[in-house]
Design a protein around this motif. Structure first.
Motif, PDB file in Angstrom:
ATOM      1  N   ALA A 729      -6.955  -6.198  21.350  1.00  0.00           N
ATOM      2  CA  ALA A 729      -7.875  -5.747  22.388  1.00  0.00           C
ATOM      3  C   ALA A 729      -7.138  -5.113  23.554  1.00  0.00           C
ATOM      4  CB  ALA A 729      -8.711  -6.926  22.872  1.00  0.00           C
ATOM      5  N   ALA A 730      -5.890  -5.535  23.787  1.00  0.00           N
ATOM      6  CA  ALA A 730      -5.126  -4.989  24.909  1.00  0.00           C
ATOM      7  C   ALA A 730      -4.557  -3.616  24.603  1.00  0.00           C
ATOM      8  CB  ALA A 730      -3.994  -5.945  25.280  1.00  0.00           C
ATOM      9  N   VAL A 731      -4.425  -3.269  23.326  1.00  0.00           N
ATOM     10  CA  VAL A 731      -3.856  -1.972  22.948  1.00  0.00           C
ATOM     11  C   VAL A 731      -4.997  -0.993  22.704  1.00  0.00           C
ATOM     12  CG1 VAL A 731      -2.460  -0.738  21.256  1.00  0.00           C
ATOM     13  CG2 VAL A 731      -1.831  -3.054  21.954  1.00  0.00           C
ATOM     14  N   PRO A 732      -5.038   0.141  23.416  1.00  0.00           N
ATOM     15  CA  PRO A 732      -6.181   1.054  23.320  1.00  0.00           C
ATOM     16  C   PRO A 732      -6.148   1.948  22.086  1.00  0.00           C
ATOM     17  CG  PRO A 732      -4.580   1.914  24.876  1.00  0.00           C
ATOM     18  CD  PRO A 732      -4.043   0.580  24.412  1.00  0.00           C
ATOM     19  N   THR A 733      -6.089   1.339  20.902  1.00  0.00           N
ATOM     20  CA  THR A 733      -6.200   2.116  19.676  1.00  0.00           C
ATOM     21  C   THR A 733      -7.483   1.707  18.974  1.00  0.00           C
ATOM     22  OG1 THR A 733      -4.953   0.468  18.415  1.00  0.00           O
ATOM     23  CG2 THR A 733      -3.710   2.285  19.393  1.00  0.00           C
ATOM     24  N   PRO A 734      -8.083   2.596  18.167  1.00  0.00           N
ATOM     25  CA  PRO A 734      -9.329   2.245  17.486  1.00  0.00           C
ATOM     26  C   PRO A 734      -9.182   0.990  16.636  1.00  0.00           C
ATOM     27  CG  PRO A 734      -8.924   4.600  17.324  1.00  0.00           C
ATOM     28  CD  PRO A 734      -7.697   3.988  17.931  1.00  0.00           C
ATOM     29  N   GLY A 735     -10.008  -0.014  16.939  1.00  0.00           N
ATOM     30  CA  GLY A 735      -9.966  -1.253  16.178  1.00  0.00           C
ATOM     31  C   GLY A 735      -8.673  -2.021  16.325  1.00  0.00           C
ATOM     32  N   GLY A 736      -7.842  -1.669  17.316  1.00  0.00           N
ATOM     33  CA  GLY A 736      -6.546  -2.323  17.462  1.00  0.00           C
ATOM     34  C   GLY A 736      -5.606  -2.057  16.317  1.00  0.00           C
ATOM     35  N   LEU A 737      -5.826  -0.941  15.591  1.00  0.00           N
ATOM     36  CA  LEU A 737      -5.025  -0.650  14.400  1.00  0.00           C
ATOM     37  C   LEU A 737      -3.545  -0.598  14.742  1.00  0.00           C
ATOM     38  CD1 LEU A 737      -7.339   1.988  12.753  1.00  0.00           C
ATOM     39  CD2 LEU A 737      -6.610  -0.155  11.717  1.00  0.00           C
ATOM     40  N   GLY A 738      -2.760  -1.156  13.876  1.00  0.00           N
ATOM     41  CA  GLY A 738      -1.318  -1.211  14.094  1.00  0.00           C
ATOM     42  C   GLY A 738      -0.922  -2.448  14.857  1.00  0.00           C
ATOM     43  N   ALA A 739      -1.517  -2.632  16.039  1.00  0.00           N
ATOM     44  CA  ALA A 739      -1.166  -3.788  16.870  1.00  0.00           C
ATOM     45  C   ALA A 739      -1.677  -5.086  16.257  1.00  0.00           C
ATOM     46  CB  ALA A 739      -1.732  -3.599  18.275  1.00  0.00           C
ATOM     47  N   VAL A 740      -2.917  -5.083  15.763  1.00  0.00           N
ATOM     48  CA  VAL A 740      -3.476  -6.311  15.180  1.00  0.00           C
ATOM     49  C   VAL A 740      -2.680  -6.711  13.945  1.00  0.00           C
ATOM     50  CG1 VAL A 740      -5.482  -7.282  14.017  1.00  0.00           C
ATOM     51  CG2 VAL A 740      -5.779  -5.952  16.099  1.00  0.00           C
ATOM     52  N   GLU A 741      -2.367  -5.736  13.066  1.00  0.00           N
ATOM     53  CA  GLU A 741      -1.625  -6.051  11.851  1.00  0.00           C
ATOM     54  C   GLU A 741      -0.269  -6.666  12.179  1.00  0.00           C
ATOM     55  OE1 GLU A 741      -4.760  -3.276  10.812  1.00  0.00           O
ATOM     56  OE2 GLU A 741      -3.261  -3.295  12.380  1.00  0.00           O
ATOM     57  N   ALA A 742       0.430  -6.032  13.135  1.00  0.00           N
ATOM     58  CA  ALA A 742       1.751  -6.543  13.505  1.00  0.00           C
ATOM     59  C   ALA A 742       1.640  -7.947  14.097  1.00  0.00           C
ATOM     60  CB  ALA A 742       2.419  -5.593  14.491  1.00  0.00           C
ATOM     61  N   ALA A 743       0.623  -8.158  14.955  1.00  0.00           N
ATOM     62  CA  ALA A 743       0.472  -9.460  15.598  1.00  0.00           C
ATOM     63  C   ALA A 743       0.117 -10.543  14.590  1.00  0.00           C
ATOM     64  CB  ALA A 743      -0.599  -9.372  16.688  1.00  0.00           C
ATOM     65  N   LEU A 744      -0.793 -10.243  13.674  1.00  0.00           N
ATOM     66  CA  LEU A 744      -1.191 -11.246  12.686  1.00  0.00           C
ATOM     67  C   LEU A 744      -0.043 -11.589  11.740  1.00  0.00           C
ATOM     68  CD1 LEU A 744      -4.796 -10.044  11.731  1.00  0.00           C
ATOM     69  CD2 LEU A 744      -4.158 -12.002  13.146  1.00  0.00           C
ATOM     70  N   ALA A 745       0.674 -10.557  11.265  1.00  0.00           N
ATOM     71  CA  ALA A 745       1.797 -10.833  10.360  1.00  0.00           C
ATOM     72  C   ALA A 745       2.866 -11.664  11.056  1.00  0.00           C
ATOM     73  CB  ALA A 745       2.383  -9.512   9.851  1.00  0.00           C
ATOM     74  N   THR A 746       3.161 -11.317  12.320  1.00  0.00           N
ATOM     75  CA  THR A 746       4.160 -12.076  13.080  1.00  0.00           C
ATOM     76  C   THR A 746       3.684 -13.506  13.325  1.00  0.00           C
ATOM     77  OG1 THR A 746       4.858 -10.049  14.173  1.00  0.00           O
ATOM     78  CG2 THR A 746       5.511 -12.119  15.201  1.00  0.00           C
ATOM     79  N   GLY A 747       2.390 -13.645  13.671  1.00  0.00           N
ATOM     80  CA  GLY A 747       1.853 -14.977  13.928  1.00  0.00           C
ATOM     81  C   GLY A 747       1.857 -15.848  12.683  1.00  0.00           C
ATOM     82  N   LEU A 748       1.497 -15.284  11.536  1.00  0.00           N
ATOM     83  CA  LEU A 748       1.505 -16.058  10.294  1.00  0.00           C
ATOM     84  C   LEU A 748       2.921 -16.480   9.920  1.00  0.00           C
ATOM     85  CD1 LEU A 748      -1.093 -14.074   8.136  1.00  0.00           C
ATOM     86  CD2 LEU A 748      -1.385 -16.339   9.182  1.00  0.00           C
ATOM     87  N   THR A 749       3.877 -15.573  10.132  1.00  0.00           N
ATOM     88  CA  THR A 749       5.270 -15.924   9.839  1.00  0.00           C
ATOM     89  C   THR A 749       5.740 -17.061  10.738  1.00  0.00           C
ATOM     90  OG1 THR A 749       5.690 -13.640   9.181  1.00  0.00           O
ATOM     91  CG2 THR A 749       7.609 -15.018   9.658  1.00  0.00           C
ATOM     92  N   ALA A 750       5.384 -16.956  12.051  1.00  0.00           N
ATOM     93  CA  ALA A 750       5.764 -18.020  12.983  1.00  0.00           C
ATOM     94  C   ALA A 750       5.088 -19.342  12.644  1.00  0.00           C
ATOM     95  CB  ALA A 750       5.413 -17.604  14.410  1.00  0.00           C
ATOM     96  N   ALA A 751       3.903 -19.268  12.005  1.00  0.00           N
ATOM     97  CA  ALA A 751       3.178 -20.490  11.631  1.00  0.00           C
ATOM     98  C   ALA A 751       3.671 -21.092  10.332  1.00  0.00           C
ATOM     99  CB  ALA A 751       1.691 -20.179  11.528  1.00  0.00           C
TER     100      ALA A 751
END
Length: 790
Positions: A729-751
């Motif tokens: 939501a903080a990154v002004p790209t349509p649907g958060g594309l790119g940022a959401v994928e990177a954040a989720l993959a990083t978060g899952l790895t950290a989890a």
């Protein structure tokens, strides 16, 4: 004998601003950006050609005595170094401190921009682009730009120099560029890019700081009139757009209507017109003058032609220059009132027929008005109709332009007296055949802004007008003339599909589909889809929880589904707000109340999400937020958006629009919002909807992780989703594309999810929650628009 003392001059006008932002400068800035983009495109597509030109110039330079080139280069450098501080000192001596500050700001900005672009060319820029900005000599392969030339252009743009100083600047710039090209120390595209960047910096400073106003005030208008034999005792400003107007009165009671054409307002219609030019075909739009001379000449020619044709219009007396940057066009004053300010009872049938008669005379003379609105026809005290002069009219007009006039007049007059009276009068004066030919042009895109404004809230008027025309002329319904190149919905669809194809391809590059498909347990797809469906139910509940008025629940769910498509072409927060506000206004809510309700829903989402994220983070003890800082590219995009928003706030119409929205929110939106918030059931619905939204996405992410063979507990999945969604939501790209994928993959790895499984799980989640809903979202979007629900 004693001399008669001339009467004192009375001037009534609003205070002129000391500095203005000229609309034409916005068009110049857009053109400069376009030209810079063209230079970069040429560098990428025509490298062989530009390299050949550079080589040819170098050959020519070697035939010129090198001493001569060196002396010329040294002279240009010395003159430039004198000009830059010299123009600042001159402005200080002239007490033009603001202008001196503009030059002082523009020069370092030009140097900074040029240095930044040069750094980009030497670093991350593609070789296909950077290679064309390399100077032939010394041949080290390093792109070069001239900050010196950019600074000179920026200074010349902001300093508003005299013709002599402008020639001096031009001579120095041409000499510096010429010697650089002949000596092989610059390429053609480097020179062009340096000029463009300097112009860009100068225009940015000029738009931010504003230019000194050149508008003549009332006393200056009186002085110009006196030079041409009219001694005014009073000059009173009149409401007029886009130019200014005055009513001047002499001691003997003679009155003039004076239109002031000044450079501050030239091109005012150009910027809003650009979008309509892109959308509209052929001659549907009138011309816009972008020079002072052209605007004055058009008004003069139209007034003389209309008077010769016997059209009842104010008589032109003279048109004169008000040096250095304005012109006055003076007419005999006629006391009239625009039809748009009169009720239907005040416009009698005889006056209505007289209006059509004036338009008929105009067309017989081959003149088109080109922007017929409600106030283009004016009524005097005796009930006679006068035609207001047109700043966009056309002499020797085509039949299409005249038919367009009739269509515009039909709609404009129908907004005042109704469709039946308007069509009856038009048919009696113009004839059924002439009126029938205007029927295919009865489209909103063909109408001027004043008529479109009068049509708001009267959706049935155009269909009623078409029905009356068909009945009066006895003709078959003709097919409408295609005036639009495309509709906004078509553009949105095309952009959405293009973005989808590009982003899908970029996301899936390098993914081993065979491995992902072989290890995916598709039984988990059902729970994932169920979780996504629940998000639409929760999103609708969270919206309606802060709405006092009754809105059908299924309609709200359909709007949330439509958002699945809209998110593809707009940042999530902006898209959500726009669609939900439109949903509520179409349901009958006031604009301010709808905006307040949507804003409350978004604030509630933050108030629910942040504490929930902190609580779950404490309970799970997972550091899933590590490494989720936005990339430099994302920060750069966000910074650009913030900068553009700040620039927009400098534009007065934007500020006034925001001020009206805020006033409307306080007056109309806040009271019903407070009533909804104070109702426990509504508050529970809003908060519960947000919790259901989060729970649905959490279930979907959990199911996707389990589907690829990994394991994760539900609270940790909730933390990963909330963190990734916040970053998106903080990154002004349509649907958060790119940022959401990177954040989720990083978060899952950290989890604790293995890296080889975190990426497939993320892609599967995005497939289920973002890409699969696109088709039903598009159907919901189009169907709800077609039914007038969005």
């Amino acid at each position: 004998m004693t001399a008669t003392t001339p009467p004192a001059l009375r001037v009534e006008e609003p205070e002129l601003p000391r500095r203005v932002r000229r609309p034409i400068d916005i068009a110049r800035l857009a053109l400069t950006v376009l030209l810079i983009g063209l230079v970069v495109a040429v560098a990428a597509a025509a490298r062989a050609t530009t390299t050949g030109v550079d080589s040819d110039l170098l050959v020519i330079g070697r035939r010129v005595p090198q001493a001569l080139i060196g002396v010329a280069a040294l002279a240009a450098a010395g003159a430039g170094l004198l000009l830059l501080p010299g123009i600042v000192v001159l402005r200080l001596v002239q007490r033009r401190l603001w202008n001196a500050g503009m030059v002082t700001a523009a020069v370092p900005l030009a140097l900074l921009v040029t240095a930044a672009v040069a750094t980009w060319l030497r670093g991350p820029a593609p070789e296909a682009i950077a290679g064309d900005f390399v100077a032939p000599v010394p041949g080290d392969g390093v792109p070069t730009l001239s900050g010196f030339v950019a600074a000179l252009i920026a200074a010349m743009t902001t300093a508003a120099p005299s013709p002599r100083s402008r020639r001096a600047f031009a001579l120095v710039i041409v000499t510096a560029l010429g010697t650089g090209l002949l000596a092989g120390q610059s390429s053609v595209l480097s020179a062009a890019l340096s000029l463009g960047l300097g112009r860009l910096a100068g225009l940015l400073v000029r738009l931010v700081a504003g230019s000194a106003t050149v508008r003549p005030d009332g006393r200056a208008v009186a002085a110009v009139l006196a030079e041409h034999g009219f001694r005014a005792v009073s000059v009173v400003a009149q409401p007029a757009e886009p130019m200014r107007a005055f009513q001047a009165t002499s001691a003997s009671g003679v009155e003039l209507a004076v239109t002031v054409i000044d450079r501050d307002r030239i091109g005012a219609e150009l910027v809003p017109r650009l979008w309509r030019v892109l959308r509209t075909r052929g001659e549907a739009l009138p011309r816009v003058d972008v020079t002072l001379e052209a605007a004055a000449e058009r008004r003069t020619a139209l007034a003389l032609a209309a008077d010769a044709a016997g059209v009842r219009t104010p008589r032109l007396l003279f048109a004169v220059a008000a040096e250095p940057d304005a012109a006055l066009v003076a007419y005999a004053h006629v006391d009239t009132t625009g039809f748009g300010h009169l009720g239907p009872a005040a416009v009698r049938d005889a006056s209505l027929e007289d209006a059509w008669e004036q338009l008929r005379r105009l067309h017989i003379a081959g003149i088109a008005h080109r922007s017929v609105g409600p106030d283009s026809f004016r009524l005097d005290g005796s009930g006679r109709c006068w035609m207001h002069d047109s700043a966009t009219g056309q002499v020797a007009a085509t039949s299409f332009a005249r038919q367009l006039d009739v269509a515009q007049a039909l709609v404009a007059l129908a907004t005042i007296v109704g469709a039946q009276r308007c069509v009856a009068a038009a048919t009696r004066v113009l004839g059924a055949d002439v009126v029938a030919r205007a029927l295919p042009l009865l489209q909103p895109i063909a109408l001027p802004a004043s008529t479109r404004a009068a049509l708001r809230g009267r959706k049935g008027l155009l269909p009623e007008l078409r029905s009356e025309l068909l009945a009066a002329t006895g003709s078959e319904p003709p097919p409408p003339v295609v005036l639009e190149r495309f509709t906004p919905r078509t553009l949105l669809t095309a952009v959405g599909l293009a973005v989808a194809l590009y982003l899908i391809g970029s996301e899936l590059v390098g993914v081993d589909f065979g491995a992902v498909l072989s290890q995916t347990d598709w039984r988990w797809l059902g729970p994932a889809l169920a979780g996504v469906v629940a998000t639409y139910v929760g999103s609708a509940a969270s919206l309606l929880g802060f709405v006092r008025d009754r809105v059908p629940y299924l309609r709200a769910v359909g709007a949330q589904l439509a958002l699945s498509f809209v998110k593809l072409v707009a940042p999530a927060t902006i898209g959500n707000a726009a669609v939900n506000i439109r949903l509520l206004t179409k349901a009958g809510m006031a604009d301010a109340a709808a905006a307040a309700s949507v804003a409350a829903g978004q604030v509630a989402a933050i108030l629910v999400t942040v504490p929930l994220l902190l609580l779950l983070g404490l309970l799970t003890g997972q550091a899933v937020a590590s490494g989720l800082a936005p990339s430099p590219t994302a920060l750069a995009v966000a910074g650009l958006v913030v900068a553009l928003a700040a620039l927009l706030l400098l534009v007065r119409p934007v500020r006034e629009r925001l001020r009206r929205l805020w006033r409307g929110f306080v007056d109309q939106g806040l009271p019903p919002l407070m009533e909804a918030v104070q109702t426990p059931s509504k508050l529970a619905q809003g908060v519960g909807g947000n919790l259901l939204l989060t729970a649905g996405y959490t279930v979907a992410l959990y199911a996707c992780v389990r589907a690829v063979g990994a394991d994760i507990v539900m609270p940790v999945a909730a933390v990963v989703f909330l963190t990734g969604n916040t970053v998106g939501a903080a990154v002004p790209t349509p649907g958060g594309l790119g940022a959401v994928e990177a954040a989720l993959a990083t978060g899952l790895t950290a989890a604790g999810v293995p890296g080889g499984l975190a990426v497939p799980a993320t892609l599967l989640f995005r497939l289920v929650s973002f890409w699969l809903p696109l088709a039903p979202g598009y159907l919901a979007w189009t169907q709800m628009q077609r039914r007038g629900l969005l």
